[in-house]
Design a protein around this motif. Structure first.
Motif: not given
Length: 435
Positions: A161, A163, A194-195, A198, A228, A273-274
């Motif tokens: 997290s 990055g 930011y995540i 993604t 993460r 997030a994903w």
């Protein structure tokens, strides 16, 4: 003339090599102080020291003797390295400014008659390892190529997290004979900060690029990720099983999570997030009846993110909806966790994955290395483990990763040994299947 001698063996080696630190020629029962100082990133000096008493032969050997007092307790050959603390408060970067720059530690032994000095040099990159920045096909990362003739197996490395691009791990993997591709996916040049949101297709593109351009041995490409990134490598292995030869999951999650501390403020920490095919994956905070951030936000400082995660895990339906379908992975898996993880319950998560794979009769090797009293930060051996409290790189919130310096040092050492053995065996088994 004094016969006192301070030695470090080997004096110059890769960072994960243990060293023998000895002082000889002392009087029996003589007390001495041994100090270590290392300049790390930002020209910050890190220091440690310990007092010892010579044995009947006039020897102090850190491989077999515990200090009387000092920066660490118990027998630890490399205790003077992992127990170092920075002179500058809040400093956590334990490497040099670049991965090609070795860490040089000055060891000083203060005896009754003189100060003896020796140098201990740690390299992340072996001589001849190549570092290549990758900015193509929309990918942002760094490729490390071993110094020895190929073909070599490959590992793609994903950060957590915080990055960025995990160059230290990439350099060390390459130094140990792997094509290593440290791929950034946020907080890296040209990428989001930011995540949140993604796309998982980005990582498929990374896997394809790695195979196409580097032609690894037998097509072997493992994934290695932490936090993460540990969640992510299990997730990618389940979604793209034909593309993932093995999974190395450091302090992983067993379920899909929201953006959490690395979220875009406009999306929020409960946002996705994903993405897959442009759609958010169901995550554990979604429609969760028990989840609350209060134990993290309002708990005692330093804050333990794991306390909030545990509230979410009380909703069994939400957990089931967000569970990573690890049984779809088509290669061996190793899980590295710790029982006092302050970021999230990596030990519980690893147990969930481990137990489920055994329940379904998973066809591949599954290993689980769990460190008692260890924390969230698992790196590799012989780096400082003393800085347990930190400001999160994205949210800025003050957190603790948990653990103790001693337990975290032990975790760094035995998890890295396990990972090296795991990958060696995974490559061997993969090549046997390919024949």
């Amino acid at each position: 003339m004094s016969n006192e001698i301070l030695s470090v063996t080997p004096a110059d080696a890769l960072i994960d090599e243990p060293r023998a630190i000895r002082v000889e020629g002392l009087a029996p029962a003589q007390r001495i102080t041994i100090q270590a100082q290392t300049e790390r990133a930002g020209s910050v000096m890190w220091r440690s020291q310990a007092e010892f008493v010579a044995d009947a032969q006039g020897v102090v050997d850190l491989s077999s003797q515990a200090p009387l007092t000092g920066s660490y307790e118990g027998v630890s050959p490399m205790g003077l390295l992992w127990s170092q603390v920075p002179e500058k408060e809040g400093q956590r970067e334990m490497f040099a400014n670049t991965v090609s720059q070795p860490l040089v530690t000055t060891i000083s032994a203060l005896t009754s008659t003189q100060t003896l000095t020796a140098t201990l040099t740690q390299h992340l990159m072996a001589d001849g390892v190549q570092r290549i920045e990758v900015r193509e096909d929309g990918l942002v990362g760094t490729l490390f190529l071993p110094a020895t003739p190929g073909p070599h197996p490959a590992v793609m490395i994903l950060n957590g997290s915080g990055g960025g691009i995990n160059e230290p791990r990439g350099a060390l993997y390459a130094s140990r004979g792997y094509i290593a591709f440290a791929l950034g996916y946020f907080k890296a040049p040209g990428l989001s900060d930011y995540i949140s949101n993604t796309p998982l297709e980005y990582f498929k593109k990374g896997l394809d690029w790695l195979r196409r351009t580097q032609q690894p041995l037998g097509g072997f490409v493992a994934l290695s990720g932490q936090s993460r990134g540990g969640e992510l490598v299990l997730l990618l292995g389940s979604i793209y099983p034909q593309d993932v030869s093995a999974v190395v999951a450091y302090v992983p999650g067993a379920v899909v999570h929201s953006g959490q501390n690395a979220a875009d403020p406009q999306v929020g920490r409960e946002g996705p997030a994903w993405l897959l095919d442009g759609k958010p994956l169901t995550h554990v905070w979604q429609d969760n009846k028990t989840a609350t951030w209060a134990p993290f936000d309002e708990g005692p400082s330093p804050h333990r993110h794991a306390r909030a995660i545990m509230t979410a895990l009380q909703d069994s339906d939400a957990v089931a909806r967000a569970r990573i379908e690890v049984e779809k992975i088509q290669g061996p898996v190793i899980l590295l966790s710790a029982t006092d993880d302050g970021a999230w319950p990596s030990s519980l998560y690893s147990k969930m994955v481990y137990d489920h794979l055994h329940e379904v009769g998973f066809a591949h090797v599954v290993q689980w290395v769990d460190t008692q009293d260890g924390g969230h930060s698992i790196v590799f051996p012989y780096v400082p483990t003393t800085q347990l409290v930190y400001a999160h790189p994205v949210s800025g919130k003050i957190n603790t990763g948990g653990g103790t310096p001693t337990a975290n040092a032990q975790s760094d050492e035995h998890t890295w040994a396990a990972v090296k053995d795991f990958l060696r065996n995974a490559v061997r088994a993969h090549l046997a299947r390919e024949q």
